[in-house]
Each structure stands twice: as C-alpha cells, then as structure tokens.
Design a protein around this motif. Structure first.
Motif, PDB file in Angstrom:
ATOM      1  N   ASP A  44       0.815  -1.216   0.000  1.00 15.02           N
ATOM      2  CA  ASP A  44       0.000   0.000   0.000  1.00 15.02           C
ATOM      3  C   ASP A  44       0.850   1.269   0.000  1.00 15.02           C
ATOM      4  O   ASP A  44       0.309   2.370   0.122  1.00 15.02           O
ATOM      5  CB  ASP A  44      -0.952   0.014   1.197  1.00 15.02           C
ATOM      6  N   GLY A  45       2.161   1.120  -0.093  1.00 16.22           N
ATOM      7  CA  GLY A  45       3.039   2.288  -0.125  1.00 16.22           C
ATOM      8  C   GLY A  45       3.506   2.741   1.238  1.00 16.22           C
ATOM      9  O   GLY A  45       4.389   3.602   1.329  1.00 16.22           O
ATOM     10  N   LEU A  46       2.941   2.193   2.317  1.00 14.23           N
ATOM     11  CA  LEU A  46       3.303   2.620   3.681  1.00 14.23           C
ATOM     12  C   LEU A  46       3.856   1.464   4.513  1.00 14.23           C
ATOM     13  O   LEU A  46       4.913   1.575   5.114  1.00 14.23           O
ATOM     14  CB  LEU A  46       2.077   3.218   4.391  1.00 14.23           C
ATOM     15  N   THR A  47       3.145   0.360   4.519  1.00 16.77           N
ATOM     16  CA  THR A  47       3.594  -0.793   5.304  1.00 16.77           C
ATOM     17  C   THR A  47       4.559  -1.643   4.493  1.00 16.77           C
ATOM     18  O   THR A  47       4.815  -1.371   3.317  1.00 16.77           O
ATOM     19  CB  THR A  47       2.385  -1.642   5.722  1.00 16.77           C
ATOM     20  N   TYR A 253      -5.876   2.761 -15.844  1.00 15.73           N
ATOM     21  CA  TYR A 253      -6.266   1.826 -14.781  1.00 15.73           C
ATOM     22  C   TYR A 253      -5.096   1.609 -13.810  1.00 15.73           C
ATOM     23  O   TYR A 253      -5.290   1.533 -12.586  1.00 15.73           O
ATOM     24  CB  TYR A 253      -6.711   0.513 -15.413  1.00 15.73           C
ATOM     25  N   MET A 254      -3.888   1.527 -14.360  1.00 14.33           N
ATOM     26  CA  MET A 254      -2.700   1.372 -13.512  1.00 14.33           C
ATOM     27  C   MET A 254      -2.553   2.577 -12.587  1.00 14.33           C
ATOM     28  O   MET A 254      -2.263   2.432 -11.395  1.00 14.33           O
ATOM     29  CB  MET A 254      -1.458   1.234 -14.404  1.00 14.33           C
ATOM     30  N   TYR A 255      -2.779   3.768 -13.119  1.00 12.87           N
ATOM     31  CA  TYR A 255      -2.691   4.982 -12.295  1.00 12.87           C
ATOM     32  C   TYR A 255      -3.739   4.957 -11.186  1.00 12.87           C
ATOM     33  O   TYR A 255      -3.451   5.295 -10.030  1.00 12.87           O
ATOM     34  CB  TYR A 255      -2.883   6.209 -13.185  1.00 12.87           C
ATOM     35  N   GLU A 260      -4.487   6.155  -6.625  1.00 20.38           N
ATOM     36  CA  GLU A 260      -5.768   6.507  -6.001  1.00 20.38           C
ATOM     37  C   GLU A 260      -6.208   5.466  -4.986  1.00 20.38           C
ATOM     38  O   GLU A 260      -6.847   5.806  -3.991  1.00 20.38           O
ATOM     39  CB  GLU A 260      -6.844   6.674  -7.092  1.00 20.38           C
ATOM     40  N   LEU A 261      -5.877   4.175  -5.248  1.00 21.11           N
ATOM     41  CA  LEU A 261      -6.281   3.108  -4.328  1.00 21.11           C
ATOM     42  C   LEU A 261      -5.110   2.522  -3.553  1.00 21.11           C
ATOM     43  O   LEU A 261      -5.314   1.621  -2.734  1.00 21.11           O
ATOM     44  CB  LEU A 261      -6.976   1.985  -5.125  1.00 21.11           C
TER      45      LEU A 261
END
Length: 297
Positions: A44-47, A253-255, A260-261
């Motif tokens: 998720d970009g954080l964990t 869709y990749m973006y 965004e998600l």
C-alpha cells in the motif's frame, strides 16, 4: 598506420562502455526488475510489502475492468496506428509531387502537432469539445446543425472516437514525414520507367511506391503501436478514463490502482503485462512486415 582509440584490447574497450552500461542498467533494467518484484507483492506504499506470488496477475485476469481497458486500447489502435498510417502514406504520395517550397511548407505545417506535448493538446482539445462554448458545437449551431451538437467527451458512444481523432491528428503529420523520406530513397529511374510504360498514378503507387516503403511502414507501425499501448497523458487530460470506463485504458487503470487506491502491487502487474504486450506485438510486426521488407531488398 594510426590506431583508433577503440582499437585496444577487449578489456580496454569494455572500460569505455562501462559508464553507459551502468547508466542503462540503473535507469532501464533497474526499474523493470523493481516493477517485476513489486508485482509479486501486495503493497500500500506505507507498510511492508507482503509476498503474494502471482496473486496480482490472477486478480487482474479475472477483473472485468482490465478487459474493458484492453478492448478500449485495441479500438484506439485504429486511431493511433491505422488512420495515421493510411493518411500519412496517402498525403506523402500527393505532397511528393509538389514543388520543393510548397512541399516544405506543407510538411512543416502538418508536422507541428507532433512537437507539442500531448498533455497540452489534451487540455486544448477538451476546450474545443466543450458542449457549452466549444468551437465545434458553436460551428454546428451556426450552420443550422444544432441537433448534431453533442457533449463529445460525455457521450458513451462518441467519446472514444473523439479522443482517438486527436491522436490521429497528432500522428499523421509525423507519419507523412517518414514516408516522404522513404519515397526520396526510392530510385527515381523506377518512376521514370513506369511513366514511359504508361502506368497510371494509382498503379505506380500500388506497384512501386507502396512495396518499397515497407521498411518505413514497419518503423511507423512500431512507433505508433508503442504509443497506443503506453497512451496516458492525452486520455488523462481529456476524460480521465470516463465516462463510465468508456475511455479507460491499461495505463489509466494502472494509475487509478496505484495512486488513487494505493494498490501498487496490482498496478505494477498491469505495467508488466503492458510491457509483455508491447514486446509481443512488436515481435509480430517484425516477423510480418520485416520479412516482406527483406523480400524486396
């Protein structure tokens, strides 16, 4: 006899090549390997990333939105590849017969869109398509065709062609310049012989010009196919993939998945599939068009 600086041993030559190889590995192979590794994780970009193996790919190929994006991308290839190629080669055959000054002016004018950033063009064309004050609808109303004035970028049926026409307008001047260069490469005696034999312009085009332009056709196909598969900025600035996925393509869709998600693993899986798709289609073009080029050589 004076020796070149590159006439040394293999080890010496390798030292000269090493900086370029390192830069290439860092900025080309490095991101590809990183994306491949990321596509095998859930992150998720954080964990900390969690290993999921081929889970992202399994989810992707069972995702109906991904198939919608692929279908839209396939339809856009008509506007990115087919129409620019046909228009470019037809115009090149016509412009080639003009005098040098007229040819240069027309070539420069039609090539201008290609030097502009597609993101800027997307913003300009979104304004041109505006249903309230856009010049297109204003013109249609002015000539009494107000019933044809549409919300071009909001209509499910017309939004994809509306975006595709911009891509065609962007690429066909570039294709024309490539084909003009190719025609200049052809031996003029072939055209003179056809003229002496009484061949019409149509027969000269289909029997001499078109077959001998196969190397340029291959180059144009390769470049436009790659551009269509990696299309993003033009669509993003005009529709952001809408309305209701009507212009959704894999890169949009990749973006959405990544930024965004926060599903970076799934987004990386789309990037890897897109890269494989690009290699596969380009390989097919090399095999199909390249063999014809060799046969004419």
């Amino acid at each position: 006899m004076k020796r070149s600086a590159l006439d040394g041993s293999q080890h010496t030559n390798f030292i000269y090549l090493l900086p370029g190889l390192l830069l290439y590995a860092a900025f080309v192979f490095g991101p590809i390997i990183a994306a491949l590794g990321l596509s095998l994780t859930s992150w998720d970009g954080l964990t900390m990333p969690r290993w999921v193996g081929l889970g992202n790919y399994a989810d992707l190929f069972s995702d109906s939105r991904f198939y919608i994006a692929l279908r839209n991308n396939a339809e856009l290839m008509i506007f990115y590849c087919v129409l620019p190629l046909v228009l470019g080669i037809t115009l090149a055959a016509c412009v080639w017969n003009l005098k040098q000054r007229e040819q240069l002016a027309l070539r420069t004018f039609l090539f201008l869109p290609y030097i502009m950033p597609t993101a800027v063009l997307g913003i300009i064309w979104a304004w041109l398509y505006n249903p309230a004050f856009g010049p297109f609808n204003q013109f249609l109303r002015a000539i009494g065709l107000g019933s044809f004035a549409l919300p071009w970028l909001g209509d499910f049926n017309f939004v994809l062609p509306a975006v595709g026409i911009v891509a065609t307008w962007y690429f066909f001047g570039f294709c024309m310049v490539i084909f003009l260069t190719g025609i200049q490469r052809i031996d003029p005696s072939l055209f003179d012989a056809a003229k002496v034999d009484g061949a019409s312009a149509r027969k000269t085009f289909f029997w001499i010009t078109l077959p001998l332009l196969m190397p340029e056709i291959r180059v144009v196909l390769l470049l436009t196919v790659i551009a269509s598969i990696k299309s993003f900025d033009l669509i993003f600035t005009m529709t952001r993939g809408g309305p209701a996925n009507a212009t959704l393509v894999p890169n949009i869709y990749m973006y959405q998945l990544g930024f965004e998600l926060n599903r970076f693993g799934a987004a990386a899986a789309i990037a890897i599939v897109g890269a494989l798709l690009t290699f596969g289609i380009n390989f097919a073009i090399h095999r199909l068009v390249g063999s014809k080029s060799k046969g004419l050589a």
